[in-house]
Design a protein around this motif. Structure first.
Motif, mmCIF file in Angstrom:
data_model
loop_
_atom_site.group_PDB
_atom_site.id
_atom_site.type_symbol
_atom_site.label_atom_id
_atom_site.label_comp_id
_atom_site.label_asym_id
_atom_site.label_seq_id
_atom_site.Cartn_x
_atom_site.Cartn_y
_atom_site.Cartn_z
ATOM 1 N N ASP A 350 0.580 -1.094 0.031
ATOM 2 C CA ASP A 350 -0.416 -0.078 0.311
ATOM 3 C C ASP A 350 0.785 1.731 0.240
ATOM 4 N N GLN A 351 1.407 1.515 0.575
ATOM 5 C CA GLN A 351 2.947 2.397 0.793
ATOM 6 C C GLN A 351 4.209 1.796 0.908
ATOM 7 N N ILE A 352 5.108 3.006 0.120
ATOM 8 C CA ILE A 352 6.675 2.110 0.203
ATOM 9 C C ILE A 352 7.271 2.980 1.084
ATOM 10 N N LYS A 353 7.826 2.952 2.135
ATOM 11 C CA LYS A 353 8.888 2.946 3.622
ATOM 12 C C LYS A 353 10.222 3.473 2.634
ATOM 13 N N SER A 354 10.173 4.173 3.903
ATOM 14 C CA SER A 354 12.124 4.800 3.578
ATOM 15 C C SER A 354 12.994 3.932 5.142
ATOM 16 N N LEU A 355 13.881 3.801 4.321
ATOM 17 C CA LEU A 355 14.984 3.018 5.173
ATOM 18 C C LEU A 355 15.527 4.698 5.822
ATOM 19 N N ASP A 356 15.400 5.808 4.346
ATOM 20 C CA ASP A 356 16.126 6.702 5.253
ATOM 21 C C ASP A 356 17.647 6.529 5.179
ATOM 22 N N VAL A 357 18.854 6.181 3.800
ATOM 23 C CA VAL A 357 20.315 6.011 3.953
ATOM 24 C C VAL A 357 20.449 6.593 2.864
ATOM 25 N N PRO A 358 20.308 8.089 2.951
ATOM 26 C CA PRO A 358 20.869 9.308 2.534
ATOM 27 C C PRO A 358 21.736 8.793 1.224
ATOM 28 N N GLU A 359 22.891 8.939 2.537
ATOM 29 C CA GLU A 359 24.765 8.489 1.797
ATOM 30 C C GLU A 359 24.675 7.520 0.810
ATOM 31 N N LEU A 360 24.000 6.021 1.468
ATOM 32 C CA LEU A 360 23.424 5.327 -0.096
ATOM 33 C C LEU A 360 23.004 5.441 -0.679
ATOM 34 N N ALA A 361 21.993 6.130 -0.801
ATOM 35 C CA ALA A 361 21.318 6.519 -2.186
ATOM 36 C C ALA A 361 21.804 7.350 -3.557
ATOM 37 N N ALA A 362 22.251 8.766 -2.493
ATOM 38 C CA ALA A 362 23.276 9.570 -3.404
ATOM 39 C C ALA A 362 24.160 8.483 -3.732
ATOM 40 N N ALA A 363 24.738 7.448 -3.421
ATOM 41 C CA ALA A 363 26.163 7.237 -4.661
ATOM 42 C C ALA A 363 25.713 5.782 -5.139
ATOM 43 N N ILE A 364 23.938 5.964 -4.835
ATOM 44 C CA ILE A 364 24.247 4.189 -5.681
ATOM 45 C C ILE A 364 22.837 4.527 -6.668
ATOM 46 N N VAL A 365 22.007 4.697 -6.250
ATOM 47 C CA VAL A 365 20.392 5.065 -7.421
ATOM 48 C C VAL A 365 20.985 5.860 -8.839
ATOM 49 N N GLY A 366 20.661 5.114 -9.885
ATOM 50 C CA GLY A 366 21.238 5.827 -11.571
ATOM 51 C C GLY A 366 22.865 6.058 -11.456
ATOM 52 N N ALA A 367 23.212 4.908 -10.707
ATOM 53 C CA ALA A 367 25.054 5.047 -10.992
ATOM 54 C C ALA A 367 25.195 4.359 -12.508
ATOM 55 N N LYS A 368 25.947 4.891 -13.453
ATOM 56 C CA LYS A 368 26.118 4.806 -14.269
ATOM 57 C C LYS A 368 27.772 3.492 -14.581
ATOM 58 N N GLN A 369 28.775 3.743 -13.083
ATOM 59 C CA GLN A 369 29.752 2.867 -13.291
ATOM 60 C C GLN A 369 30.214 2.076 -12.426
ATOM 61 N N THR A 370 31.165 0.915 -12.045
ATOM 62 C CA THR A 370 30.947 0.680 -10.692
ATOM 63 C C THR A 370 31.663 1.656 -9.913
ATOM 64 N N SER A 371 31.781 1.192 -8.925
ATOM 65 C CA SER A 371 31.939 2.382 -7.443
ATOM 66 C C SER A 371 31.804 1.719 -6.430
ATOM 67 N N HIS A 372 32.389 2.423 -5.245
ATOM 68 C CA HIS A 372 31.869 1.777 -4.109
ATOM 69 C C HIS A 372 32.363 3.881 -3.171
ATOM 70 N N THR A 373 30.757 3.144 -1.389
ATOM 71 C CA THR A 373 31.193 3.994 -1.390
ATOM 72 C C THR A 373 30.691 3.161 0.121
ATOM 73 N N SER A 374 30.517 4.396 1.203
ATOM 74 C CA SER A 374 30.392 3.720 2.961
ATOM 75 C C SER A 374 29.084 4.109 3.413
ATOM 76 N N TYR A 375 28.444 4.366 4.489
ATOM 77 C CA TYR A 375 27.493 4.948 4.581
ATOM 78 C C TYR A 375 27.306 4.146 6.516
ATOM 79 N N TYR A 376 25.768 5.183 6.898
ATOM 80 C CA TYR A 376 25.801 4.420 7.810
ATOM 81 C C TYR A 376 24.561 3.718 7.956
ATOM 82 N N SER A 377 24.806 3.262 8.784
ATOM 83 C CA SER A 377 22.637 2.141 8.559
ATOM 84 C C SER A 377 22.224 2.173 9.675
ATOM 85 N N PRO A 378 21.078 2.608 10.112
ATOM 86 C CA PRO A 378 20.102 2.617 11.235
ATOM 87 C C PRO A 378 19.535 1.861 11.697
ATOM 88 N N ILE A 379 19.765 0.671 10.596
ATOM 89 C CA ILE A 379 19.254 -0.549 10.867
ATOM 90 C C ILE A 379 20.241 -1.458 11.806
#
Length: 569
Positions: A350-379
């Motif tokens: 019914d509704q898509i909930k958010s995990l609220d991980v902006p660090e990961l989203a900024a690097a991975i969503v729509g990425a065009k090439q292989t890379s890496h990053t680090s982020y803090y996981s609230p889970i």
């Protein structure tokens, strides 16, 4: 209680030896406090510190010797929080030690040499070790990220190949003559002629791959006319995005979405069906099981605490080992995308909930090439590291996640190994430095002791320096010069003493001669000498006996003696 009382106590204890001894001989802090109170002083620790601050600012602070007198035996008494008054006194006892500690000019030569040798040995080695350690850590981190990237790229290529293979099958189904004839038939009789062969084609395709969930055919109005699963027949899928795309003549591959009929997740491959004249007469759909895609993704691991996940073009997780996180977005979706997902019922929620991980989203969503990053996981509530690679056939990104703590474990081991090595080398360097400093400082201390004895006692033990003088280094040369100097000084001292003694004798004789001359040159002494000559030449009268003559002569001598004494006075 007052600062004045604390200052008065400060001034008194610096000079009152009796009070100092009483405090030193007290068996406990309680007894010392009683002595202070009995002496008429009462103050708290803040007041004591305030008094010290005022004394320091006024320039009336006492010398090191006075500090020792103030501290006395107090500084050996351990601090006990309940008796706060003695804390300040113990601090005073430490001032002299701190002064020496932070004043290198007051260090002994052995300490200076030890510190210098250790600094020369350890400082460059510490910088080198730190640099090598940082390079090693960076290299290890880069290697780990590269490993995650390679794993992600390898699995992304595998998914790309799977998608390509299914697309080819979907194209084959859409161009099959029985399927085309069935959808192009203009009446029921012609459709019935092609139905059995068309159904056989669908069944053969479905059985050719266990990953297929269903295969079905949709007419131009979105209604399902045939399927390998009877529950799909007569259902209308005109609302589905894959139908809207393909009915316009474009092939389409969906995300891993949930079917409205079966309730099962899967990927939908749709292709337009064209008649011999090129007219679009329907759409063929192949659906592969979502569980099989998840199995491919979840099989990829880089350790016990690592996992792989898949994110679509909207930033929604479409594959994750933790099923409770499926169809959650990395960041909140924009309102239009949220509404579209709910309208099309793409993810079956019914509704898509958010995990609220902006660090990961900024690097991975729509990425065009292989890379890496680090982020803090609230889970997990820990730092995570991830390598990711985009798929070529779909706007998805596959990530391989690993807990940073798991990566830190071998790095911490490497850090400890380097630290142990540094400590071991430092311990060896310390021992060598102390031995060298002792070997250098020992003859200097012996020389200093000999010089002090020479000053205080006019002599020193030459046997202690004899051993050191045999050395051929600069210290040995210094000792030999000192011994020669000491001998010359002693010889000159003896000669000077002899000269002083001779000079004293000459001075005494000259003084006596001057005193005699002062006496003999007076008029009185000349008259006395003349009288003595007359007396010496006088003879005894006839009527006098010799006894009478000598008595008279003795009486005159006594009179003359008295007169000489008076003159001398």
């Amino acid at each position: 209680m007052s600062v004045e009382s604390a200052r008065a106590f400060y001034e008194r204890i610096a000079t009152d030896e009796v009070l100092q001894k009483q405090l030193q001989n007290a068996a406990s802090d309680e007894q010392r406090l009683e002595i202070v109170l009995a002496a008429g002083y009462s103050f708290t620790l803040p007041e004591w510190e305030a008094a010290l601050a005022k004394i320091s600012k006024s320039g009336d602070s006492i010398s090191d010797a006075e500090l020792d007198a103030i501290a006395g035996g107090l500084k050996v008494v351990p601090y006990q929080p309940p008796i706060r008054i003695w804390s300040g006194l113990e601090q005073i006892g430490s001032i002299k030690l701190l002064r020496r500690l932070f004043n290198p000019s007051a260090w002994s030569i052995r300490t200076k040499l030890s510190v210098a040798l250790l600094a020369v040995a350890l400082i460059p080695m510490s910088f080198t070790t730190y640099h090598n350690l940082q390079e090693s850590l960076k290299s290890a981190e880069d290697s780990e990220y590269r490993k995650l990237e390679l794993l992600a790229a390898s699995n992304a290529s595998r998914l790309d190949q799977l998608i390509i293979d299914i697309q080819r099958v979907a194209v084959q189904v859409s161009t099959d003559k029985d399927v085309v004839g069935f959808l192009a038939a203009t009446n029921l009789q012609k459709q019935t002629a092609f139905r059995s062969s068309m159904q056989r084609t669908l069944d053969n395709v479905f059985r050719s791959n266990p990953d297929y969930d269903v295969a079905y055919i949709i007419d131009t109005k979105g209604r399902c006319l045939a399927a390998t699963d009877p529950t799909f027949i007569a259902q209308n899928y005109a609302f589905r995005e894959y139908f809207r795309f393909s009915i316009q003549g474009r092939p389409y591959v969906s995300s891993i979405i949930v079917g409205t009929t079966s309730g099962r997740a899967g990927i939908y491959f749709s292709n337009p069906v064209r008649s011999e004249g090129g007219k679009i007469v329907g759409v063929t759909v192949l659906k592969i099981k979502g569980e099989d895609i998840w199995a491919i993704v979840n099989a990829l691991q880089a350790g016990s605490q690592s996992y792989a996940f898949l994110v679509d073009e909207r930033g929604v997780i479409i594959s994750h080992p933790d099923k409770s996180l499926l169809y959650h977005s990395l960041v909140p979706l924009p309102a239009n995308k949220q509404k579209q997902s709910e309208t099309d019922r793409l993810y079956g929620v019914d509704q898509i909930k958010s995990l609220d991980v902006p660090e990961l989203a900024a690097a991975i969503v729509g990425a065009k090439q292989t890379s890496h990053t680090s982020y803090y996981s609230p889970i997990e509530q820990t730092r995570q590291m991830v390598g990711f690679a985009p798929l070529q056939e779909q706007p998805w990104v596959l990530g391989v996640n690993k807990a940073h703590a798991q990566f830190d474990a071998p790095l911490n081991k490497l850090i400890w190994q380097n630290s142990y090595s540094l400590l071991a080398v430092g311990a060896i360097a310390t021992i060598i430095a102390l031995i060298l400093a002792r070997s250098i400082a020992k003859p200097i201390r012996a020389l200093t002791k000999a010089a002090q004895s020479l000053v205080e006692q006019d002599d020193f033990d030459t046997h202690q320096l004899a051993k050191v003088s045999d050395a051929n280094d600069d210290i040995g040369q210094l000792v030999r010069v000192f011994l020669q100097m000491a001998q010359e000084v002693k010889a000159r001292e003896q000669k000077l003493k002899q000269q002083v003694m001779e000079l004293n004798v000459e001075i005494d004789e000259a003084k006596k001669a001057r005193q005699v001359a002062d006496i003999t040159q007076t008029d009185y002494f000349q008259q006395l000498q003349q009288k003595a000559q007359k007396i010496k030449g006088r003879t005894v009268k006839d009527d006098e006996t010799q006894t009478d003559y000598f008595q008279q002569l003795h009486q005159k001598a006594q009179n003359l003696k008295g007169r000489v004494v008076k003159v001398a006075d």
